[in-house]
Design a protein around this motif. Structure first.
Motif, PDB file in Angstrom:
ATOM      1  N   TYR A 242       0.837  -1.181   0.000  1.00 50.04           N
ATOM      2  CA  TYR A 242       0.000   0.000   0.000  1.00 50.04           C
ATOM      3  C   TYR A 242       0.879   1.241   0.000  1.00 50.04           C
ATOM      4  CZ  TYR A 242      -3.569  -3.360   1.213  1.00 50.04           C
ATOM      5  OH  TYR A 242      -4.416  -4.430   1.193  1.00 50.04           O
ATOM      6  N   PHE A 243       0.412   2.274  -0.691  1.00 54.67           N
ATOM      7  CA  PHE A 243       1.131   3.524  -0.813  1.00 54.67           C
ATOM      8  C   PHE A 243       0.195   4.670  -0.488  1.00 54.67           C
ATOM      9  CE2 PHE A 243       3.177   0.485  -3.504  1.00 54.67           C
ATOM     10  CZ  PHE A 243       4.530   0.745  -3.381  1.00 54.67           C
ATOM     11  N   TYR A 244       0.754   5.727   0.101  1.00 56.73           N
ATOM     12  CA  TYR A 244      -0.015   6.940   0.335  1.00 56.73           C
ATOM     13  C   TYR A 244       0.352   7.940  -0.747  1.00 56.73           C
ATOM     14  CZ  TYR A 244      -2.083  11.015   2.452  1.00 56.73           C
ATOM     15  OH  TYR A 244      -2.845  12.132   2.669  1.00 56.73           O
ATOM     16  N   ASN A 245      -0.645   8.427  -1.459  1.00 55.12           N
ATOM     17  CA  ASN A 245      -0.431   9.385  -2.535  1.00 55.12           C
ATOM     18  C   ASN A 245      -0.546  10.796  -1.945  1.00 55.12           C
ATOM     19  OD1 ASN A 245      -0.945  11.234  -4.732  1.00 55.12           O
ATOM     20  ND2 ASN A 245      -1.227   9.431  -6.019  1.00 55.12           N
ATOM     21  N   THR A 246       0.569  11.536  -1.962  1.00 50.44           N
ATOM     22  CA  THR A 246       0.594  12.862  -1.352  1.00 50.44           C
ATOM     23  C   THR A 246      -0.145  13.911  -2.180  1.00 50.44           C
ATOM     24  OG1 THR A 246       2.736  13.352  -2.379  1.00 50.44           O
ATOM     25  CG2 THR A 246       2.766  12.400  -0.161  1.00 50.44           C
TER      26      THR A 246
ATOM     27  N   GLU B 142      -3.277   3.847  -2.154  1.00 53.07           N
ATOM     28  CA  GLU B 142      -3.320   3.025  -3.360  1.00 53.07           C
ATOM     29  C   GLU B 142      -2.828   1.623  -3.013  1.00 53.07           C
ATOM     30  OE1 GLU B 142      -0.975   4.797  -6.443  1.00 53.07           O
ATOM     31  OE2 GLU B 142      -2.059   6.696  -6.332  1.00 53.07           O
ATOM     32  N   GLU B 143      -3.520   0.631  -3.507  1.00 53.64           N
ATOM     33  CA  GLU B 143      -3.038  -0.746  -3.372  1.00 53.64           C
ATOM     34  C   GLU B 143      -2.205  -1.032  -4.608  1.00 53.64           C
ATOM     35  OE1 GLU B 143      -4.573  -5.316  -2.732  1.00 53.64           O
ATOM     36  OE2 GLU B 143      -5.995  -3.670  -2.515  1.00 53.64           O
ATOM     37  N   GLY B 144      -0.925  -1.216  -4.398  1.00 54.94           N
ATOM     38  CA  GLY B 144      -0.004  -1.328  -5.514  1.00 54.94           C
ATOM     39  C   GLY B 144       0.412   0.061  -5.959  1.00 54.94           C
ATOM     40  N   ARG B 145       1.513   0.125  -6.702  1.00 53.08           N
ATOM     41  CA  ARG B 145       2.017   1.427  -7.146  1.00 53.08           C
ATOM     42  C   ARG B 145       1.412   1.773  -8.495  1.00 53.08           C
ATOM     43  NH1 ARG B 145       8.052   2.409  -8.641  1.00 53.08           N
ATOM     44  NH2 ARG B 145       7.238   3.134 -10.591  1.00 53.08           N
ATOM     45  N   HIS B 146       0.501   2.748  -8.483  1.00 50.42           N
ATOM     46  CA  HIS B 146      -0.174   3.159  -9.706  1.00 50.42           C
ATOM     47  C   HIS B 146       0.230   4.561 -10.151  1.00 50.42           C
ATOM     48  CE1 HIS B 146      -2.681  -0.381  -9.460  1.00 50.42           C
ATOM     49  NE2 HIS B 146      -2.891  -0.090  -8.191  1.00 50.42           N
TER      50      HIS B 146
ATOM     51  N   GLN C   6       5.070  11.022  -6.004  1.00 53.27           N
ATOM     52  CA  GLN C   6       3.844  11.359  -5.276  1.00 53.27           C
ATOM     53  C   GLN C   6       3.533  10.353  -4.174  1.00 53.27           C
ATOM     54  OE1 GLN C   6       0.909  11.236  -8.335  1.00 53.27           O
ATOM     55  NE2 GLN C   6       1.682  13.045  -9.365  1.00 53.27           N
ATOM     56  N   LEU C   7       4.359   9.314  -4.033  1.00 47.32           N
ATOM     57  CA  LEU C   7       4.013   8.218  -3.147  1.00 47.32           C
ATOM     58  C   LEU C   7       4.916   8.116  -1.926  1.00 47.32           C
ATOM     59  CD1 LEU C   7       3.365   5.422  -5.780  1.00 47.32           C
ATOM     60  CD2 LEU C   7       1.680   6.904  -4.656  1.00 47.32           C
TER      61      LEU C   7
ATOM     62  N   ARG D 184      -3.112  -1.232   4.712  1.00 52.52           N
ATOM     63  CA  ARG D 184      -3.813  -0.009   4.330  1.00 52.52           C
ATOM     64  C   ARG D 184      -3.783   0.991   5.487  1.00 52.52           C
ATOM     65  NH1 ARG D 184      -7.150   1.897   0.624  1.00 52.52           N
ATOM     66  NH2 ARG D 184      -7.139  -0.038  -0.541  1.00 52.52           N
ATOM     67  N   GLU D 185      -3.957   0.507   6.703  1.00 56.49           N
ATOM     68  CA  GLU D 185      -3.955   1.381   7.874  1.00 56.49           C
ATOM     69  C   GLU D 185      -2.616   2.103   8.036  1.00 56.49           C
ATOM     70  OE1 GLU D 185      -3.892   0.127  12.247  1.00 56.49           O
ATOM     71  OE2 GLU D 185      -6.004   0.597  11.825  1.00 56.49           O
ATOM     72  N   GLU D 186      -1.514   1.403   7.849  1.00 54.86           N
ATOM     73  CA  GLU D 186      -0.201   2.051   7.930  1.00 54.86           C
ATOM     74  C   GLU D 186      -0.085   3.154   6.886  1.00 54.86           C
ATOM     75  OE1 GLU D 186       2.803  -0.931   7.497  1.00 54.86           O
ATOM     76  OE2 GLU D 186       2.533  -1.689   9.518  1.00 54.86           O
ATOM     77  N   ALA D 187      -0.536   2.891   5.682  1.00 52.66           N
ATOM     78  CA  ALA D 187      -0.482   3.890   4.609  1.00 52.66           C
ATOM     79  C   ALA D 187      -1.372   5.088   4.931  1.00 52.66           C
ATOM     80  CB  ALA D 187      -0.885   3.265   3.280  1.00 52.66           C
TER      81      ALA D 187
END
Length: 61
Positions: free
Chosen positions: A4-8, A14-18, A23-24, A31-34
């Motif tokens: 999981y990634f957080y998009n700034t 996001e699940e997976g790098r999209h 931006q990530l 998901r909670e950590e992200a």
């Protein structure tokens, strides 16, 4: 295992790098950590800033 990634830019997880890597924040295992990525970064930065001030002899908060 999902990452999981957080998009700034969008402030979404996001699940997976999209999105573009610039931006990530992540990857995170859950998901909670992200979702808490910015709060964790802010907390760590405040701690490191305080350590830096103490090391320099300026312990003002």
């Amino acid at each position: 295992m999902a990452e999981y990634f957080y998009n700034t830019r969008t402030h979404q997880v996001e699940e997976g790098r999209h999105s573009d890597w610039a931006q990530l924040m992540g990857p995170y295992a859950t998901r909670e950590e992200a979702e808490h990525a910015l709060a964790r970064a802010r907390s760590r930065n405040e701690s490191w800033d305080a350590e830096g001030r103490a090391w320099e002899g300026d312990d003002r908060s």
